[in-house]
Design a protein around this motif. Structure first.
Motif, PDB file in Angstrom:
ATOM      1  N   PHE A 246       0.805  -1.175   0.103  1.00  0.00           N
ATOM      2  CA  PHE A 246       0.044   0.103  -0.056  1.00  0.00           C
ATOM      3  C   PHE A 246       0.808   1.264   0.103  1.00  0.00           C
ATOM      4  O   PHE A 246       0.249   2.279   0.008  1.00  0.00           O
ATOM      5  N   SER A 247       2.077   1.237   0.004  1.00  0.00           N
ATOM      6  CA  SER A 247       2.885   2.310   0.335  1.00  0.00           C
ATOM      7  C   SER A 247       3.055   3.020  -1.075  1.00  0.00           C
ATOM      8  O   SER A 247       2.930   4.380  -1.190  1.00  0.00           O
ATOM      9  N   GLY A 248       2.961   2.427  -2.232  1.00  0.00           N
ATOM     10  CA  GLY A 248       2.642   3.061  -3.578  1.00  0.00           C
ATOM     11  C   GLY A 248       1.557   3.746  -3.769  1.00  0.00           C
ATOM     12  O   GLY A 248       1.563   5.017  -4.312  1.00  0.00           O
ATOM     13  N   LEU A 249       0.221   3.299  -3.250  1.00  0.00           N
ATOM     14  CA  LEU A 249      -0.852   3.929  -3.405  1.00  0.00           C
ATOM     15  C   LEU A 249      -0.699   5.156  -2.451  1.00  0.00           C
ATOM     16  O   LEU A 249      -1.212   6.555  -2.953  1.00  0.00           O
ATOM     17  N   LYS A 250      -0.327   5.039  -1.238  1.00  0.00           N
ATOM     18  CA  LYS A 250      -0.019   6.082  -0.306  1.00  0.00           C
ATOM     19  C   LYS A 250       0.894   7.348  -0.968  1.00  0.00           C
ATOM     20  O   LYS A 250       0.365   8.568  -0.971  1.00  0.00           O
ATOM     21  N   SER A 251       1.883   7.065  -1.647  1.00  0.00           N
ATOM     22  CA  SER A 251       2.679   8.186  -2.177  1.00  0.00           C
ATOM     23  C   SER A 251       1.905   8.696  -3.469  1.00  0.00           C
ATOM     24  O   SER A 251       1.827   9.953  -3.941  1.00  0.00           O
ATOM     25  N   ALA A 252       1.253   7.983  -4.351  1.00  0.00           N
ATOM     26  CA  ALA A 252       0.475   8.424  -5.175  1.00  0.00           C
ATOM     27  C   ALA A 252      -0.488   9.504  -4.735  1.00  0.00           C
ATOM     28  O   ALA A 252      -0.725  10.502  -5.672  1.00  0.00           O
ATOM     29  N   VAL A 253      -1.238   8.999  -3.511  1.00  0.00           N
ATOM     30  CA  VAL A 253      -1.956  10.290  -3.081  1.00  0.00           C
ATOM     31  C   VAL A 253      -1.239  11.458  -2.564  1.00  0.00           C
ATOM     32  O   VAL A 253      -1.779  12.497  -3.046  1.00  0.00           O
ATOM     33  N   ILE A 254      -0.146  11.100  -1.901  1.00  0.00           N
ATOM     34  CA  ILE A 254       0.729  12.390  -1.476  1.00  0.00           C
ATOM     35  C   ILE A 254       0.832  13.143  -2.805  1.00  0.00           C
ATOM     36  O   ILE A 254       1.071  14.357  -2.718  1.00  0.00           O
ATOM     37  N   ASN A 255       1.356  12.327  -3.805  1.00  0.00           N
ATOM     38  CA  ASN A 255       2.078  13.300  -5.103  1.00  0.00           C
ATOM     39  C   ASN A 255       1.042  13.934  -5.681  1.00  0.00           C
ATOM     40  O   ASN A 255       1.165  15.162  -6.262  1.00  0.00           O
ATOM     41  N   TYR A 256      -0.222  13.339  -5.672  1.00  0.00           N
ATOM     42  CA  TYR A 256      -1.339  14.113  -6.321  1.00  0.00           C
ATOM     43  C   TYR A 256      -1.553  15.418  -5.669  1.00  0.00           C
ATOM     44  O   TYR A 256      -1.708  16.418  -6.255  1.00  0.00           O
ATOM     45  N   LYS A 257      -1.677  15.334  -4.162  1.00  0.00           N
ATOM     46  CA  LYS A 257      -2.027  16.622  -3.374  1.00  0.00           C
ATOM     47  C   LYS A 257      -0.843  17.513  -3.721  1.00  0.00           C
ATOM     48  O   LYS A 257      -1.045  18.596  -4.073  1.00  0.00           O
ATOM     49  N   HIS A 258       0.389  17.163  -3.714  1.00  0.00           N
ATOM     50  CA  HIS A 258       1.630  17.931  -4.008  1.00  0.00           C
ATOM     51  C   HIS A 258       1.354  18.588  -5.324  1.00  0.00           C
ATOM     52  O   HIS A 258       1.512  20.197  -5.488  1.00  0.00           O
ATOM     53  N   ASN A 259       1.221  17.890  -6.257  1.00  0.00           N
ATOM     54  CA  ASN A 259       0.936  18.609  -7.827  1.00  0.00           C
ATOM     55  C   ASN A 259      -0.215  19.587  -8.051  1.00  0.00           C
ATOM     56  O   ASN A 259       0.037  20.625  -8.371  1.00  0.00           O
ATOM     57  N   MET A 260      -1.106  19.270  -7.104  1.00  0.00           N
ATOM     58  CA  MET A 260      -2.271  20.225  -7.030  1.00  0.00           C
ATOM     59  C   MET A 260      -1.848  21.411  -6.480  1.00  0.00           C
ATOM     60  O   MET A 260      -2.428  22.365  -6.820  1.00  0.00           O
ATOM     61  N   ASP A 261      -1.397  21.282  -5.338  1.00  0.00           N
ATOM     62  CA  ASP A 261      -0.708  22.270  -4.481  1.00  0.00           C
ATOM     63  C   ASP A 261       0.006  23.324  -5.274  1.00  0.00           C
ATOM     64  O   ASP A 261      -0.026  24.608  -5.154  1.00  0.00           O
ATOM     65  N   GLN A 262       0.893  22.544  -5.880  1.00  0.00           N
ATOM     66  CA  GLN A 262       1.885  23.630  -6.855  1.00  0.00           C
ATOM     67  C   GLN A 262       1.077  24.241  -8.064  1.00  0.00           C
ATOM     68  O   GLN A 262       1.397  25.252  -8.463  1.00  0.00           O
ATOM     69  N   ARG A 263      -0.026  23.597  -8.316  1.00  0.00           N
ATOM     70  CA  ARG A 263      -0.923  24.305  -9.377  1.00  0.00           C
ATOM     71  C   ARG A 263      -1.753  25.422  -8.920  1.00  0.00           C
ATOM     72  O   ARG A 263      -2.513  26.246  -9.603  1.00  0.00           O
ATOM     73  N   GLY A 264      -1.733  25.436  -7.602  1.00  0.00           N
ATOM     74  CA  GLY A 264      -2.661  26.318  -6.834  1.00  0.00           C
ATOM     75  C   GLY A 264      -4.138  25.860  -6.639  1.00  0.00           C
ATOM     76  O   GLY A 264      -5.101  26.597  -6.694  1.00  0.00           O
ATOM     77  N   GLU A 265      -4.473  24.547  -7.025  1.00  0.00           N
ATOM     78  CA  GLU A 265      -5.423  24.109  -7.135  1.00  0.00           C
ATOM     79  C   GLU A 265      -5.929  23.261  -5.604  1.00  0.00           C
ATOM     80  O   GLU A 265      -5.089  22.840  -5.178  1.00  0.00           O
ATOM     81  N   GLU A 266      -7.354  23.592  -5.689  1.00  0.00           N
ATOM     82  CA  GLU A 266      -7.899  22.771  -4.292  1.00  0.00           C
ATOM     83  C   GLU A 266      -8.036  21.371  -4.610  1.00  0.00           C
ATOM     84  O   GLU A 266      -8.527  21.117  -5.742  1.00  0.00           O
ATOM     85  N   ILE A 267      -7.667  20.472  -3.790  1.00  0.00           N
ATOM     86  CA  ILE A 267      -8.127  19.080  -3.957  1.00  0.00           C
ATOM     87  C   ILE A 267      -9.627  18.915  -3.327  1.00  0.00           C
ATOM     88  O   ILE A 267     -10.128  19.545  -2.502  1.00  0.00           O
ATOM     89  N   ASP A 268     -10.353  18.073  -3.997  1.00  0.00           N
ATOM     90  CA  ASP A 268     -11.570  17.738  -3.429  1.00  0.00           C
ATOM     91  C   ASP A 268     -11.557  16.387  -2.701  1.00  0.00           C
ATOM     92  O   ASP A 268     -11.138  15.327  -3.157  1.00  0.00           O
ATOM     93  N   PRO A 269     -11.619  16.319  -1.248  1.00  0.00           N
ATOM     94  CA  PRO A 269     -11.058  15.467  -0.266  1.00  0.00           C
ATOM     95  C   PRO A 269     -12.152  14.067  -0.699  1.00  0.00           C
ATOM     96  O   PRO A 269     -11.740  13.093  -0.569  1.00  0.00           O
ATOM     97  N   GLN A 270     -13.446  14.447  -1.056  1.00  0.00           N
ATOM     98  CA  GLN A 270     -14.313  13.305  -1.367  1.00  0.00           C
ATOM     99  C   GLN A 270     -13.782  12.382  -2.595  1.00  0.00           C
ATOM    100  O   GLN A 270     -13.750  11.373  -2.315  1.00  0.00           O
ATOM    101  N   LYS A 271     -13.423  12.978  -3.546  1.00  0.00           N
ATOM    102  CA  LYS A 271     -12.651  12.556  -4.798  1.00  0.00           C
ATOM    103  C   LYS A 271     -11.371  11.608  -4.289  1.00  0.00           C
ATOM    104  O   LYS A 271     -11.361  10.393  -4.846  1.00  0.00           O
ATOM    105  N   VAL A 272     -10.610  12.319  -3.620  1.00  0.00           N
ATOM    106  CA  VAL A 272      -9.259  11.628  -3.139  1.00  0.00           C
ATOM    107  C   VAL A 272      -9.547  10.500  -2.408  1.00  0.00           C
ATOM    108  O   VAL A 272      -9.178   9.324  -2.454  1.00  0.00           O
ATOM    109  N   ALA A 273     -10.729  10.477  -1.264  1.00  0.00           N
ATOM    110  CA  ALA A 273     -10.856   9.494  -0.548  1.00  0.00           C
ATOM    111  C   ALA A 273     -11.574   8.365  -1.243  1.00  0.00           C
ATOM    112  O   ALA A 273     -11.313   7.102  -0.887  1.00  0.00           O
ATOM    113  N   LYS A 274     -12.333   8.582  -2.077  1.00  0.00           N
ATOM    114  CA  LYS A 274     -13.085   7.582  -2.810  1.00  0.00           C
ATOM    115  C   LYS A 274     -11.960   6.821  -3.619  1.00  0.00           C
ATOM    116  O   LYS A 274     -11.825   5.582  -3.715  1.00  0.00           O
ATOM    117  N   GLY A 275     -11.048   7.595  -4.295  1.00  0.00           N
ATOM    118  CA  GLY A 275     -10.236   6.987  -5.341  1.00  0.00           C
ATOM    119  C   GLY A 275      -9.323   6.215  -4.533  1.00  0.00           C
ATOM    120  O   GLY A 275      -9.000   4.956  -4.944  1.00  0.00           O
TER     121      GLY A 275
END
Lengths: 338, 233
Positions: free
Chosen positions: A212-241
């Motif tokens: 599960f560490s790869g999945l965990k990293s994928a979530v962290i990277n997703y958040k990181h990329n969104m932050d860099q683009r200045g976009e808000e993440i949708d917690p519901q979508k992330v949680a479901k994914g």
């Protein structure tokens, strides 16, 4: 035949628990003192804090278990306690209390493996049918265990990195949710209409192991990329994914193992088996497969002493005994007792 | 009146059974073994030797701290479980006072200390003959302790396994004011623990459930949490 009454004690993590179990199937009393209100300020379980709470609570919890059952020490058959795995300082409180209690009343001691306990929580729901497949998912464990009879355990798959529950807690932190994060992610995932597409770690084709560490990293990277683009993440979508990925892998591997070993029963155990998404998925799959699937009620999924008493009941009959030199075994492996 | 005394506050172990003021059994050992493995078998062994059953005990004494957190918890958990389930009173005694009793009848004050790492100690200072505290149990830097002792301006006897760690500093600061108990007096004794417990009024049996070790320090996690709360204000 006389009834068998086992006093069970569990202190492997952050719950101080005691229970009395009759004949391995009936809960006479089941007391859990949770430390969650104290531990959540730290965002996880701090071992030293856990140990301190256990010393405060231990005799109070055992006393309550005896009082609720309206029983005296002389009514008991044996004393069972979690020997491991778990936090060593926490385990030691339950173990030393159990040894002192057993010595005071001349009772036999039974050392129980925490995961065997989680699996045997199901024996308090309905009789176990063999061969049986258990999916154990908690903050510290993700294992597929095959049981051919009582007391026989074969770990056919386990996590190679993070436990499923651990990944839940870490992803919850990314989403700024309070500890423990599992229930929050589960709730958000239920509310979400669509999820982000995160990867599934299937590993080798025939493997029943998990990662599960790869999945965990994928979530962290997703958040990181969104932050860099200045976009808000949708917690519901992330949680479901995230939850969809975990649930699909767990369900698929459990189903494949159930077919391969031709099991008569599938059971879920451990704290994460309280997860609605996982329960629903497993229920649906095994209903279609026509293999009985059982999962304990919520209060028997999380750490408790009733499950330790249930396992100990069978161990007692099989002649398994501990002694006054018993120690805490933080890395204890799940081994058969027959 | 039969007493059981349990001392596991640091790596040494001592257990004693005292009957009507006489020491019946006592073990004192410093084998660096895990208390979790050794304490209960030793208690059982002493009961067998003394031909006593657990129910024969009238009261239990335990070293309540300070000391090693895990060591304290093992001793306190065993003492408190026995006391609770046998419905006997439980008396806690400072583990520093138990150690200081080894130097009794010293003409001056007795300083008991345990290493608390990073040049810190758990320490207390006791009257040389009565073993009553002059400076109560606390956590201190070694420098802070030595300053306090210098102000007392009385001969000081240091006791404990850890005095060697600080000997140089002690001599440098206190010179002739300091003397050091020999290694034969460095291990705490269960018989002293019981003797000190007998001087206290017996608490009620109901008080056993709320008995906890005296750590004399909050956990690091709690300390950091409190610091963060203050920053946030």
């Amino acid at each position: 035949m006389n009834d068998q009454y086992i006093l069970a004690i569990e202190t492997s993590c952050d719950e101080t628990a005691a229970a009395i179990i009759r004949n391995g199937t009936e809960i006479v009393s089941n007391i859990v003192a949770s430390q969650i209100d104290s531990q959540k300020r730290f965002g996880g379980v701090v071992p030293e804090v856990a140990s301190r709470h256990h010393v405060e609570q231990i005799t109070i919890v055992i006393e309550e278990a005896l009082e609720k059952a309206n029983m005296q020490p002389s009514d008991l058959t044996a004393v069972a306690v979690t020997e491991g795995p778990g936090l060593v300082g926490a385990l030691l409180i339950g173990i030393n209390a159990a040894k002192a209690f057993a010595f005071a009343h001349g009772l036999p001691l039974i050392p129980v493996h925490h995961i065997a306990g989680h699996i045997y929580a199901n024996a308090l729901v309905e009789p176990m049918e063999f061969p049986l497949l258990a999916l154990v998912v908690s903050g510290g464990h993700t294992e597929l265990v095959l049981m051919k009879e009582h007391g026989s355990f074969e770990v056919i798959g386990e996590t190679r990195d993070d436990a499923a529950g651990e990944a839940y807690d870490k992803v919850a932190r990314v989403l700024n949710m309070p500890y423990p994060g599992g229930p929050h992610i589960d709730r958000l995932a239920q509310e979400a209409k669509e999820g982000i597409d995160f990867p599934r770690a299937w590993l080798e084709e025939n493997s029943y192991d998990f990662s599960f560490s790869g999945l965990k990293s994928a979530v962290i990277n997703y958040k990181h990329n969104m932050d860099q683009r200045g976009e808000e993440i949708d917690p519901q979508k992330v949680a479901k994914g995230f939850q969809d990925s975990v649930v699909e892998v767990l369900t698929t591997k459990t189903l494949r193992a159930a077919r391969e070993f031709n099991v008569k029963q599938v059971i879920a155990a451990g704290g994460v088996s309280a997860n609605k998404g996982l329960r629903t998925s497993l229920e649906q799959v095994f209903e279609k497969e026509q293999i009985p699937f059982i999962v304990p009620p919520l209060k028997l999924c999380t750490d408790n002493a009733a499950m330790i008493g249930a396992a100990a009941s069978y161990m007692y009959v099989a002649g398994v005994r501990g002694d006054l030199a018993m120690n805490g075994l933080p890395g204890k492996e799940l081994k058969s007792w027959i | 009146m039969i007493w059981l005394g349990i001392e596991t506050s640091n790596s040494p172990l001592s257990i004693a059974i005292v009957k009507d003021g006489q020491v019946v059994e006592e073990i004192v050992q410093n084998e660096n073994l895990t208390h979790s493995v050794t304490v209960m078998p030793k208690i059982e062994e002493l009961f067998q030797k003394a031909k006593l059953k657990p129910v024969d005990i009238d009261a239990i004494a335990v070293s309540e701290g300070p000391g090693s957190y895990t060591g304290l918890r093992i001793g306190v958990t065993i003492a408190k479980t026995l006391a609770w389930t046998l419905k006997k009173p439980l008396v806690g005694v400072s583990s520093l006072q138990v150690l200081a009793a080894n130097g009794q009848d010293f003409n001056g004050v007795i300083c008991a200390l345990f290493d608390a790492r990073r040049q810190n100690v758990y320490t207390a200072v006791f009257h040389g003959t009565t073993i009553e505290p002059i400076i109560e149990d606390h956590h201190s830097s070694i420098e802070g302790l030595l300053e306090q002792l210098q102000e007392l301006n009385m001969p000081v006897l240091f006791v404990g396994l850890d005095i060697d760690i600080f000997k140089e500093k002690i001599v440098a600061q206190l010179g002739d004011q300091a003397s050091f108990a020999p290694s034969s007096l460095a291990l705490p004794r269960g018989a002293h623990l019981i003797e000190l417990a007998q001087k206290q009024p017996l608490p009620s049996v109901e008080a056993v459930n709320s008995f906890i070790p005296q750590y004399h320090r909050i956990t690091e996690a709690e300390a950091n949490w409190i610091k963060d709360q203050k920053k946030g204000q």
